[in-house]
Design an enzyme around this catalytic site. Sequence first.
Site, mmCIF file in Angstrom:
data_model
loop_
_atom_site.group_PDB
_atom_site.id
_atom_site.type_symbol
_atom_site.label_atom_id
_atom_site.label_comp_id
_atom_site.label_asym_id
_atom_site.label_seq_id
_atom_site.Cartn_x
_atom_site.Cartn_y
_atom_site.Cartn_z
ATOM 1 N N GLY A 44 0.765 -1.242 0.000
ATOM 2 C CA GLY A 44 0.000 0.000 0.000
ATOM 3 C C GLY A 44 0.789 1.281 0.000
ATOM 4 O O GLY A 44 0.219 2.363 -0.170
ATOM 5 N N GLU B 288 3.875 -6.733 1.784
ATOM 6 C CA GLU B 288 3.348 -7.109 0.459
ATOM 7 C C GLU B 288 3.364 -5.903 -0.479
ATOM 8 O O GLU B 288 2.361 -5.620 -1.129
ATOM 9 C CB GLU B 288 1.909 -7.619 0.603
ATOM 10 C CG GLU B 288 1.734 -8.773 1.574
ATOM 11 C CD GLU B 288 0.264 -9.053 1.900
ATOM 12 O OE1 GLU B 288 -0.619 -8.316 1.426
ATOM 13 O OE2 GLU B 288 0.015 -10.018 2.644
ATOM 14 N N GLY C 280 3.710 -3.714 -3.624
ATOM 15 C CA GLY C 280 3.709 -3.924 -5.073
ATOM 16 C C GLY C 280 4.138 -2.643 -5.763
ATOM 17 O O GLY C 280 5.253 -2.499 -6.249
ATOM 18 N N ARG C 281 3.224 -1.663 -5.723
ATOM 19 C CA ARG C 281 3.452 -0.405 -6.435
ATOM 20 C C ARG C 281 4.769 0.269 -6.034
ATOM 21 O O ARG C 281 5.478 0.807 -6.874
ATOM 22 C CB ARG C 281 2.283 0.541 -6.132
ATOM 23 C CG ARG C 281 2.288 1.815 -6.934
ATOM 24 C CD ARG C 281 1.261 2.815 -6.391
ATOM 25 N NE ARG C 281 -0.002 2.246 -6.043
ATOM 26 C CZ ARG C 281 -1.091 2.262 -6.830
ATOM 27 N NH1 ARG C 281 -1.046 2.825 -8.005
ATOM 28 N NH2 ARG C 281 -2.212 1.708 -6.417
ATOM 29 N N ARG D 57 -5.605 2.825 -15.945
ATOM 30 C CA ARG D 57 -5.649 3.612 -14.692
ATOM 31 C C ARG D 57 -6.274 5.000 -14.847
ATOM 32 O O ARG D 57 -7.076 5.403 -14.006
ATOM 33 C CB ARG D 57 -4.264 3.705 -14.054
ATOM 34 C CG ARG D 57 -3.647 2.331 -13.738
ATOM 35 C CD ARG D 57 -2.443 2.406 -12.807
ATOM 36 N NE ARG D 57 -2.860 2.805 -11.469
ATOM 37 C CZ ARG D 57 -2.710 3.992 -10.968
ATOM 38 N NH1 ARG D 57 -2.125 4.941 -11.684
ATOM 39 N NH2 ARG D 57 -3.144 4.285 -9.769
ATOM 40 N N TYR E 296 -9.410 5.171 -12.530
ATOM 41 C CA TYR E 296 -9.217 5.843 -11.233
ATOM 42 C C TYR E 296 -8.914 7.330 -11.389
ATOM 43 O O TYR E 296 -8.371 7.947 -10.458
ATOM 44 C CB TYR E 296 -8.044 5.229 -10.465
ATOM 45 C CG TYR E 296 -7.978 3.735 -10.435
ATOM 46 C CD1 TYR E 296 -8.852 2.985 -9.647
ATOM 47 C CD2 TYR E 296 -7.022 3.046 -11.181
ATOM 48 C CE1 TYR E 296 -8.758 1.608 -9.607
ATOM 49 C CE2 TYR E 296 -6.934 1.665 -11.144
ATOM 50 C CZ TYR E 296 -7.804 0.952 -10.358
ATOM 51 O OH TYR E 296 -7.714 -0.411 -10.316
ATOM 52 N N CYS F 173 -12.941 3.236 -28.918
ATOM 53 C CA CYS F 173 -14.224 3.917 -29.115
ATOM 54 C C CYS F 173 -14.980 4.058 -27.808
ATOM 55 O O CYS F 173 -15.999 3.393 -27.583
ATOM 56 C CB CYS F 173 -15.043 3.167 -30.141
ATOM 57 S SG CYS F 173 -14.158 3.103 -31.682
ATOM 58 N N TYR G 97 0.298 -2.030 -12.047
ATOM 59 C CA TYR G 97 -1.102 -2.041 -12.492
ATOM 60 C C TYR G 97 -1.234 -1.453 -13.895
ATOM 61 O O TYR G 97 -2.218 -0.810 -14.218
ATOM 62 C CB TYR G 97 -1.996 -1.326 -11.479
ATOM 63 C CG TYR G 97 -1.793 -1.864 -10.078
ATOM 64 C CD1 TYR G 97 -2.256 -3.133 -9.747
ATOM 65 C CD2 TYR G 97 -1.092 -1.158 -9.107
ATOM 66 C CE1 TYR G 97 -2.038 -3.674 -8.487
ATOM 67 C CE2 TYR G 97 -0.860 -1.679 -7.842
ATOM 68 C CZ TYR G 97 -1.336 -2.938 -7.540
ATOM 69 O OH TYR G 97 -1.114 -3.468 -6.299
HETATM 70 N N1 LLP Z 1 -1.656 -6.944 -0.500
HETATM 71 C C1 LLP Z 1 -2.968 -7.027 -0.754
HETATM 72 C C2 LLP Z 1 -3.784 -7.932 0.052
HETATM 73 C C3 LLP Z 1 -3.543 -6.243 -1.770
HETATM 74 O O1 LLP Z 1 -4.841 -6.314 -2.012
HETATM 75 C C4 LLP Z 1 -2.720 -5.385 -2.542
HETATM 76 C C5 LLP Z 1 -3.267 -4.560 -3.624
HETATM 77 C C6 LLP Z 1 -1.341 -5.344 -2.261
HETATM 78 C C7 LLP Z 1 -0.842 -6.126 -1.221
HETATM 79 C C8 LLP Z 1 -0.383 -4.470 -2.994
HETATM 80 O O2 LLP Z 1 -0.684 -3.123 -2.845
HETATM 81 P P1 LLP Z 1 0.376 -2.016 -3.329
HETATM 82 O O3 LLP Z 1 1.612 -2.178 -2.502
HETATM 83 O O4 LLP Z 1 0.658 -2.262 -4.771
HETATM 84 O O5 LLP Z 1 -0.326 -0.746 -3.108
HETATM 85 N N2 LLP Z 1 -5.282 -1.420 -9.603
HETATM 86 C C9 LLP Z 1 -5.144 -0.394 -8.593
HETATM 87 C C10 LLP Z 1 -4.491 -0.917 -7.338
HETATM 88 C C11 LLP Z 1 -5.190 -2.115 -6.744
HETATM 89 C C12 LLP Z 1 -4.520 -2.639 -5.501
HETATM 90 C C13 LLP Z 1 -5.099 -3.952 -5.106
HETATM 91 N N3 LLP Z 1 -4.489 -4.577 -3.967
HETATM 92 C C14 LLP Z 1 -4.386 0.781 -9.187
HETATM 93 O O6 LLP Z 1 -4.041 0.751 -10.372
HETATM 94 O O7 LLP Z 1 -4.168 1.792 -8.509
#
Ligand code: LLP
Length: 426
Positions: free
Chosen positions: A246, A280, A282-283, A319, A323, A351, A380
Site C-alpha cells: 500500500g 506485500e 507492489g506499487r 488507470r 481511477y 471507441c 497495475y
Molecule cells: N496486498 C494485498 C492484500 C492487496 O490487495 C494489494 C493490492 C497489495 C498487497 C499491494 O498493494 P500495493 O503495494 O501495490 O499498493 N489497480 C489499482 C491498485 C489495486 C490494488 C489492489 N491490492 C491501481 O491501479 O491503482
Amino acid sequence: MSESELPGAPDLAYRDGALSLEQVPVARIAEQVGTPFYAYSSAHLERRYREFTVAFGGKAMLCFAVKALSNVAVLRHLGRLGAGADLVSEGELRRALAAGIPPSRIIFSGIGKTETELRAALAADLHQINVESAPELSLLSDLAQRMGKTARVAIRINPDVAADTHAKISTGKAGSKFGIDLVHAADSFRRAKQLPGIEPVGAAVHIGSQITSLAPLEAAFGRVVDVYKAMRGEGIKLTRLDLGGGLGIRYRHETPPSINAYAAMVTRLTRGLDASLSFEQGRWICGNAGILVSRVLYIKDGATRRFVIVDAAMNDLVRPAMYEAWHEIVPAIAPAAKAKRAPADVVGPVCETGDIFATERELPPVAAGDLVALLSAGAYGAIMSSEYNSRLLVPEVIVRGTEFATVRPRPTYEDMLAREKLPPWL
Ligand code: LLP
C-alpha cells in the site's frame, strides 16, 4: 519538468537529449518492438527492493505483490534479489513458481480462494495462507486434513481504518469486503487454534493502495498489534506480522513518506513484540520502474480543444479511465528549454469517451510520428491490459544497463484468433 524530476529518475532520464531507461533510449526499443510497449528498468526494481530491505536492517521479508506486475522475468529478477511473493490466485502461484521463487517465501492472500487454489497452496507448502473469512478457515482445515498437511495461517484483520486514497483502492474500512472484522478477529484466532490442520502463525493487514501518509497505516498497524498481543496473552503462539503493501509513490506532486520513516514507524510499533515481519508492497517496488511508450498518430485541432491521438489506449493502461489517475506524459526527445507548452487532450483510439490519458495537459510541442512515454506505469499497467477493441496485447520489455529484452512479445492477429472456436452448427 526537469530531468531529475522525472518519476523513475535516475533510471529514467534524458541522456544526450534522448529519453532513456538506464542506458537504452526508448526510441531504440520502439524501432525493434514497435509501439505501444511497456518497458521496465531492472536497476530501478533492484534499487527499490534494496532500499526497502535495508530500511528494515535486512530483517523483514518482502513478498512482492505479484498483482502489481506479474511478468515472469520481473518476478525472477526480484526473486534472485531475495524477494518473496504475495499472491491472490493460482495463476499468480504458477507465475511465482515459474520465476523460481521458493514456496518458503510465498504468501497467498485473497478473499475468494477456490478449493482448487487452496489445494494448490497446500500442495506447494507455502510460507503462509492469509485467511479472510470463517468459511474459508473451515474449508482450509478440511482440505489440510485430507491432504495430511498443516496450513500455516495468518488471519487478515480489517482494522476499520480509512486509507485516505482513491475509493476504488481502499480496503481497510469496516464494511469493505476485505479481511475479518476487528470485532471477530479474536474469535477467528481461537477457532484457528482449535481446528485440525491449521496452525495460526500470525496476523495480517492491508488497508489499501497508493497511501501517501503514515497516519492511516500507523493506526491500522496499532490495532493489529493490539490483537496480536492479546492473542499471545491467551497462549496462541503467533510469531508473524504481515503488514501488507500500500505504500504510495510519486506520480505527480505526491510526497509519500520516505521508506526510512515508514520503517521507523513500524519498528517503533513492533518493538519487543517477538514477531517476524513481512510486507506485500507492489506499487512501491515497481510503479516507477516502468513506462508505457506510444507513438503520436495524429494531432487534431478541434474547434475548442487540441487532441493528441496516440497509439496506446485505455485497454493498454486503464488507470486514467478507471481511477482518474495522473501519469506524466513526456516526449522521447528532450524538449528545448524554451519550448512553449500548450494544453492538449491525450487520447487513444478506443471507441469510448473515457479513453483519455490526460485532459488539458500542458505539453511541449509534439507532432505526428513522435514517441511519447507515459510514466509511472510499472504497477497495475500491463497486468490490467486487455484486448478491448480487438487490439493486440501490449508487449513488455525489460532493460538492463545497455541491453534490453522482450519478455512478453506482441501476439499476432493469428494468435488472437486461434484462441477462439466456432460451435459445430456454424
Ligand atoms: N496486498 C494485498 C492484500 C492487496 O490487495 C494489494 C493490492 C497489495 C498487497 C499491494 O498493494 P500495493 O503495494 O501495490 O499498493 N489497480 C489499482 C491498485 C489495486 C490494488 C489492489 N491490492 C491501481 O491501479 O491503482
